[in-house]
Scaffold this active site. Structure first.
Site, PDB file in Angstrom:
ATOM      1  N   CYS A 116       0.947  -1.214  -0.006  1.00  0.00           N
ATOM      2  CA  CYS A 116      -0.099   0.171  -0.015  1.00  0.00           C
ATOM      3  C   CYS A 116       0.853   0.976  -0.023  1.00  0.00           C
ATOM      4  CB  CYS A 116      -0.942  -0.066   1.280  1.00  0.00           C
ATOM      5  SG  CYS A 116      -1.868   1.663   1.482  1.00  0.00           S
ATOM      6  N   CYS A 168      -0.627   3.565  -6.301  1.00  0.00           N
ATOM      7  CA  CYS A 168      -1.763   3.097  -5.313  1.00  0.00           C
ATOM      8  C   CYS A 168      -2.039   1.764  -5.713  1.00  0.00           C
ATOM      9  CB  CYS A 168      -3.029   3.754  -5.361  1.00  0.00           C
ATOM     10  SG  CYS A 168      -4.527   2.847  -4.370  1.00  0.00           S
TER      11      CYS A 168
HETATM   12  N1  DGL Z   1      -4.094   0.565  -1.833  1.00  0.00           N
HETATM   13  C1  DGL Z   1      -3.690   1.784  -1.088  1.00  0.00           C
HETATM   14  C2  DGL Z   1      -2.406   2.493  -1.741  1.00  0.00           C
HETATM   15  O1  DGL Z   1      -1.559   1.808  -2.364  1.00  0.00           O
HETATM   16  C3  DGL Z   1      -4.717   2.920  -0.795  1.00  0.00           C
HETATM   17  C4  DGL Z   1      -6.016   2.623  -0.531  1.00  0.00           C
HETATM   18  C5  DGL Z   1      -6.929   3.277   0.275  1.00  0.00           C
HETATM   19  O2  DGL Z   1      -6.992   4.655   0.108  1.00  0.00           O
HETATM   20  O3  DGL Z   1      -7.310   2.773   1.297  1.00  0.00           O
HETATM   21  O4  DGL Z   1      -2.322   3.733  -1.556  1.00  0.00           O
END
Ligand code: DGL
Length: 273
Positions: A73, A187
């Protein structure tokens, strides 16, 4: 050699997009995944909240006796990587931004117009532009937050007309006005909108940071003598809410006979200063 599992986590289903790459490149390894679906999205939350949630998840993975932690993430990496490395010095923790920034910097030149799309937290921190320009100040980097992508993806609507309209809403003028030619999916949820992005802007070279993270994980396993020595198919997938979308994605990644799916919730009481 170490046959314990590798812990991988994200705010929701986004980190699952990294799992097939990890499984392919590291076939002897076992993975324990956690997605905080009940509390996603993280990308518009405050830093103290993200930090608190993240420490709960890391403690959970450590209780499961993982040998390494992969933050699949960007948002969590940006807010917590340094703090986690300090708090848990005995376990290798791999974040997602720096390996991708290195890849972008080493494969771009001043004629490129590099676009970064990510959550509001990642964009507001200028995480990618700072990391890329620290490596090569000549590079032109443009950033755009796309806060509606994650809720739409978590609803299981990544392939819908709504998603396509939302991609246009955020990216049409961003791509055109800045003559973007390279786009970093900053993301881990965003590889799930890759099809829509490719359809609308076929000229873009798209960079998925998860590929770089896999290389970093491999290098760290070797460096710390943590590689597993026996092929295994047993993987575990935990979430704080077992949504249809999560279960569908897990089933599409893994053979159902070798997979454990679990629900894990945290009691939370957070005081913000
Ligand atoms: N998947 C997460 C990232 O790579 C973020 C997603 C979220 O906003 O919860 O930033």
């Amino acid at each position: 050699m170490d046959n314990r599992a590798i812990g991988v986590f994200d705010s929701g289903v986004g980190g699952l997009t990294a799992i097939p790459h990890l499984m392919k490149e590291l076939p002897n390894e076992r993975f324990i995944y956690f997605g905080d679906i009940a509390r996603a999205p993280y990308g518009s939350k405050s830093k103290p909240v993200i930090s608190e949630f993240t420490e709960q998840i890391v403690d959970f993975l450590i209780e499961k006796d993982v040998k390494m932690i992969v933050i699949a993430c960007n948002t969590i990496t940006v807010v917590t990587l340094d703090q986690l490395k300090k708090k848990y010095p005995h376990i290798p923790i791999i974040g997602i931004v720096q390996p991708a920034a290195e890849k972008v910097a080493s494969t771009s030149n001043k004629d490129n117009n590099i676009g970064i799309i990510a959550t509001s937290v990642t964009i507001n921190q200028k995480a990618y532009s700072n990391a890329i320009q620290a490596l090569n100040p000549e590079l032109k980097v443009f950033e755009k937050s796309c806060p509606l992508f994650v809720p739409i993806i978590e609803e299981g609507l990544a392939d819908s007309k709504i998603m396509e309209c939302t991609v246009q809403h955020y990216l049409d003028s961003f791509v055109t006005d800045n003559s973007i030619d390279k786009l970093v999916l900053g993301c881990t949820h965003y590889p799930l909108v890759r099809k829509a992005v490719e359809k609308l802007y076929p000229h873009l070279e798209i960079i998925n940071p998860s590929f770089e993270v896999v290389n970093r994980v491999k290098a760290s396993l070797i460096e710390n003598d943590l590689l597993a020595d026996a092929p295994t198919m047993e993987n575990s997938f935990y979430a704080s809410s077992l949504t249809e979308n999560f279960l569908g994605m897990v089933n599409s990644i893994c053979n159902q006979e070798n997979v454990y799916i679990g629900l894990k919730n945290f009691d939370t009481e957070i005081t913000e200063k």
